[in-house]
Write a protein that holds these residues in place. Sequence first.
Motif, PDB file in Angstrom:
ATOM      1  N   ALA A   1     -12.864   4.266  -6.489  1.00 44.03           N
ATOM      2  CA  ALA A   1     -11.796   4.403  -5.500  1.00 44.03           C
ATOM      3  C   ALA A   1     -10.774   3.276  -5.647  1.00 44.03           C
ATOM      4  N   VAL A   2     -11.236   2.052  -5.932  1.00 40.06           N
ATOM      5  CA  VAL A   2     -10.308   0.941  -6.132  1.00 40.06           C
ATOM      6  C   VAL A   2      -9.433   1.200  -7.349  1.00 40.06           C
ATOM      7  N   ARG A   3     -10.020   1.722  -8.419  1.00 38.50           N
ATOM      8  CA  ARG A   3      -9.229   2.050  -9.606  1.00 38.50           C
ATOM      9  C   ARG A   3      -8.182   3.123  -9.286  1.00 38.50           C
ATOM     10  N   GLU A   4      -8.577   4.140  -8.577  1.00 33.75           N
ATOM     11  CA  GLU A   4      -7.636   5.213  -8.233  1.00 33.75           C
ATOM     12  C   GLU A   4      -6.520   4.679  -7.334  1.00 33.75           C
ATOM     13  N   ALA A   5      -6.885   3.862  -6.345  1.00 38.56           N
ATOM     14  CA  ALA A   5      -5.881   3.313  -5.439  1.00 38.56           C
ATOM     15  C   ALA A   5      -4.931   2.362  -6.177  1.00 38.56           C
ATOM     16  N   ALA A   6      -5.450   1.618  -7.146  1.00 35.01           N
ATOM     17  CA  ALA A   6      -4.600   0.719  -7.931  1.00 35.01           C
ATOM     18  C   ALA A   6      -3.611   1.517  -8.773  1.00 35.01           C
ATOM     19  N   HIS A   7      -4.085   2.584  -9.419  1.00 35.73           N
ATOM     20  CA  HIS A   7      -3.186   3.458 -10.169  1.00 35.73           C
ATOM     21  C   HIS A   7      -2.091   4.014  -9.253  1.00 35.73           C
ATOM     22  N   ALA A   8      -2.518   4.549  -8.097  1.00 30.92           N
ATOM     23  CA  ALA A   8      -1.560   5.169  -7.182  1.00 30.92           C
ATOM     24  C   ALA A   8      -0.538   4.150  -6.695  1.00 30.92           C
ATOM     25  N   ARG A   9      -0.998   2.933  -6.375  1.00 29.94           N
ATOM     26  CA  ARG A   9      -0.080   1.902  -5.886  1.00 29.94           C
ATOM     27  C   ARG A   9       0.954   1.555  -6.955  1.00 29.94           C
ATOM     28  N   LEU A  10       0.506   1.452  -8.188  1.00 26.02           N
ATOM     29  CA  LEU A  10       1.425   1.104  -9.273  1.00 26.02           C
ATOM     30  C   LEU A  10       2.465   2.189  -9.475  1.00 26.02           C
ATOM     31  N   PHE A  11       2.039   3.448  -9.529  1.00 30.82           N
ATOM     32  CA  PHE A  11       2.978   4.536  -9.816  1.00 30.82           C
ATOM     33  C   PHE A  11       3.908   4.823  -8.641  1.00 30.82           C
ATOM     34  N   VAL A  12       3.450   4.584  -7.418  1.00 36.89           N
ATOM     35  CA  VAL A  12       4.305   4.813  -6.251  1.00 36.89           C
ATOM     36  C   VAL A  12       5.303   3.680  -6.076  1.00 36.89           C
TER      37      VAL A  12
ATOM     38  N   LEU B   1      -1.038  -1.180 -21.027  1.00 39.19           N
ATOM     39  CA  LEU B   1      -0.526  -2.054 -19.974  1.00 39.19           C
ATOM     40  C   LEU B   1      -0.903  -1.530 -18.593  1.00 39.19           C
ATOM     41  N   VAL B   2      -0.802  -0.233 -18.403  1.00 35.68           N
ATOM     42  CA  VAL B   2      -1.194   0.353 -17.118  1.00 35.68           C
ATOM     43  C   VAL B   2      -2.684   0.150 -16.876  1.00 35.68           C
ATOM     44  N   GLU B   3      -3.491   0.524 -17.863  1.00 35.31           N
ATOM     45  CA  GLU B   3      -4.939   0.419 -17.697  1.00 35.31           C
ATOM     46  C   GLU B   3      -5.393  -1.035 -17.589  1.00 35.31           C
ATOM     47  N   GLY B   4      -4.746  -1.937 -18.337  1.00 34.19           N
ATOM     48  CA  GLY B   4      -5.104  -3.348 -18.265  1.00 34.19           C
ATOM     49  C   GLY B   4      -4.803  -3.933 -16.896  1.00 34.19           C
ATOM     50  N   TRP B   5      -3.653  -3.563 -16.317  1.00 32.40           N
ATOM     51  CA  TRP B   5      -3.290  -4.042 -14.972  1.00 32.40           C
ATOM     52  C   TRP B   5      -4.270  -3.521 -13.933  1.00 32.40           C
ATOM     53  N   VAL B   6      -4.601  -2.231 -14.029  1.00 24.41           N
ATOM     54  CA  VAL B   6      -5.563  -1.638 -13.092  1.00 24.41           C
ATOM     55  C   VAL B   6      -6.933  -2.288 -13.261  1.00 24.41           C
ATOM     56  N   ASP B   7      -7.334  -2.537 -14.498  1.00 19.38           N
ATOM     57  CA  ASP B   7      -8.623  -3.172 -14.768  1.00 19.38           C
ATOM     58  C   ASP B   7      -8.676  -4.572 -14.150  1.00 19.38           C
TER      59      ASP B   7
ATOM     60  N   VAL C   1       6.286   1.448  -8.331  1.00 19.24           N
ATOM     61  CA  VAL C   1       7.123   1.262  -9.521  1.00 19.24           C
ATOM     62  C   VAL C   1       7.618   2.657  -9.916  1.00 19.24           C
ATOM     63  N   PRO C   2       8.615   3.182  -9.223  1.00 15.66           N
ATOM     64  CA  PRO C   2       8.976   4.602  -9.363  1.00 15.66           C
ATOM     65  C   PRO C   2       9.411   5.024 -10.749  1.00 15.66           C
ATOM     66  N   TRP C   3       9.918   4.105 -11.577  1.00 16.39           N
ATOM     67  CA  TRP C   3      10.366   4.502 -12.913  1.00 16.39           C
ATOM     68  C   TRP C   3       9.201   4.686 -13.884  1.00 16.39           C
ATOM     69  N   LEU C   4       8.007   4.199 -13.524  1.00 16.37           N
ATOM     70  CA  LEU C   4       6.912   4.130 -14.489  1.00 16.37           C
ATOM     71  C   LEU C   4       6.373   5.511 -14.863  1.00 16.37           C
ATOM     72  N   ARG C   5       6.230   6.402 -13.904  1.00 16.75           N
ATOM     73  CA  ARG C   5       5.695   7.728 -14.214  1.00 16.75           C
ATOM     74  C   ARG C   5       6.584   8.461 -15.210  1.00 16.75           C
ATOM     75  N   GLY C   6       7.889   8.450 -14.939  1.00 20.21           N
ATOM     76  CA  GLY C   6       8.818   9.090 -15.869  1.00 20.21           C
ATOM     77  C   GLY C   6       8.826   8.418 -17.226  1.00 20.21           C
ATOM     78  N   HIS C   7       8.668   7.092 -17.234  1.00 19.13           N
ATOM     79  CA  HIS C   7       8.634   6.340 -18.492  1.00 19.13           C
ATOM     80  C   HIS C   7       7.454   6.785 -19.354  1.00 19.13           C
ATOM     81  N   LEU C   8       6.294   6.914 -18.737  1.00 18.55           N
ATOM     82  CA  LEU C   8       5.102   7.337 -19.483  1.00 18.55           C
ATOM     83  C   LEU C   8       5.221   8.784 -19.955  1.00 18.55           C
ATOM     84  N   LEU C   9       5.606   9.670 -19.042  1.00 15.07           N
ATOM     85  CA  LEU C   9       5.701  11.083 -19.410  1.00 15.07           C
ATOM     86  C   LEU C   9       6.776  11.305 -20.472  1.00 15.07           C
TER      87      LEU C   9
ATOM     88  N   ALA D   1       0.841  -1.202   0.000  1.00 14.88           N
ATOM     89  CA  ALA D   1       0.000   0.000   0.000  1.00 14.88           C
ATOM     90  C   ALA D   1       0.878   1.254   0.000  1.00 14.88           C
ATOM     91  N   THR D   2       0.288   2.363  -0.452  1.00 17.61           N
ATOM     92  CA  THR D   2       1.053   3.606  -0.606  1.00 17.61           C
ATOM     93  C   THR D   2       1.159   4.415   0.679  1.00 17.61           C
TER      94      THR D   2
END
Length: 498
Positions: free
Chosen positions: A243-254, A326-332, A256-264, A120-121
Amino acid sequence: MTSNPLNPSNGDEEPKDPLAEMLKNLMGGQGMGNIDPAELAKAAGLPDDPNLLAQMFSQVQAMMSAPSEGPVNWQLAHENARRVAASGSDPSVTSQQSREVDEALRLAELWLDQVTGLPATGLIGRAWSRAEWVEETLGTWRRLTEPVANSIANALSAAMTEQMPEEMKSMMGGASSMIQNMGGAIFGMQLGQAIGALSAEVVSSTDIGVPLADLEMALLPANVAKFGEGLSLPENDIRLFLAVREAAHARLFVQVPWLRGHLLSAIEAYARGIHIDTSKIEELARDIDPSNPEGIQEALSQGVFMPQRTPAQEQALEKLETALALVEGWVDELTWGATEKLLPSAAALRETVRRRRATGGPAEHAFSSLVGLELRPRRLREAATLWALLKAERGIEGRDAVWQHPDLLPTAEDLDDPQGFSERRKLAEASDSEVDDALQKLLNGGFDEPADTGSAASDTPAPSAPEESAGSGQVPPAATEEDQSGDGGPDTGGSPKA
């Protein structure tokens, strides 16, 4: 006749800088001429409010007369986004709404603990109004849109200057900076309009699949309620699912620290490759009517400057769309796993979100037309299928381990054939292992065969070998060398045994 510093004249002669005078009048100078402020505001998407119009034109006039910090007027974009966000119903978040959102996100974190190995974040859940969403995300929007925004603003001002008659160019005087500021102001107003409109559609800080706010977990109660209109589902179920979708997104980006920079970075690389169709800008500059600014606004909103994508752009777009999918599929997949047995409406909500993300809303279409960039995961369903297969094959920990490094991520080919992903990955890992073993062996002193052969030839003098063998009755020197090296067997030729 009073002299104007931007419009110098000699006695009763015609002004030497008519373009500067025209721009001054257009953007709020003395005597608006035939310009209707209400029509200009309408073209920019602003409400017909006299107070707002007076404030806007006052700011624009000041910006037009002062040097801009860059090709795009970001202050004007910010102000316009705030106005558009507040133009509809955007009440302040109540204490009850804040409590409901916080409780929903806390419960969502507990549910996610059962379906993912990522921890958890610890983030506090926030409830935002639309105006707060604009404030929290505008910095990321600037980063995402600045490359193409600068290209459009520069091209627009350059084309307008080039299309002037030669005699007018010689009389421009102080108008050149005003033209550049005008281009930046026009694009800034339009971009602010698009961002402000998006604030009425998004339900969370990560609703478009990209973490627009750094280390935040938030829902927009007004938009959550709007999302549920016509679904005939309990409001609490809708809030919990989102809320589960938002929390899943937040957990992934927090986690997996390289992911946000990778996407941007992928988005920035795509945006930098966009080339503006200057021929269309020149056509617009030829036909521009200063008394009808709607023409410029309409051209920008319809994306008329965007050319056909190059092959390099298509590759960049494929990479970006794959990452978003990949991000949206994992969250889904995680959201479904966490809610399918706890929320009776989970299946209906899942399908609603999938369709919404695949098609995008009106504001998202307007934004994509403006900057030539779509942020929709077109292959969400294929990505969700791939993550489900990986869970079945490897378990939760094995599935989530794919996020350890960018090189491990599935490709577009893997989305075409999700069932073959694991087999292709095993082959790639086996090949990498062979290369690693060979490299390690080389670093440890090289392969034995060439070294031993050379050593035997140099360490054992040819003339004396037969005498030693005959006199002592020992085995030939080659065998003696092998025995001494510990490699065994006379047939090995010095090669190491696995």
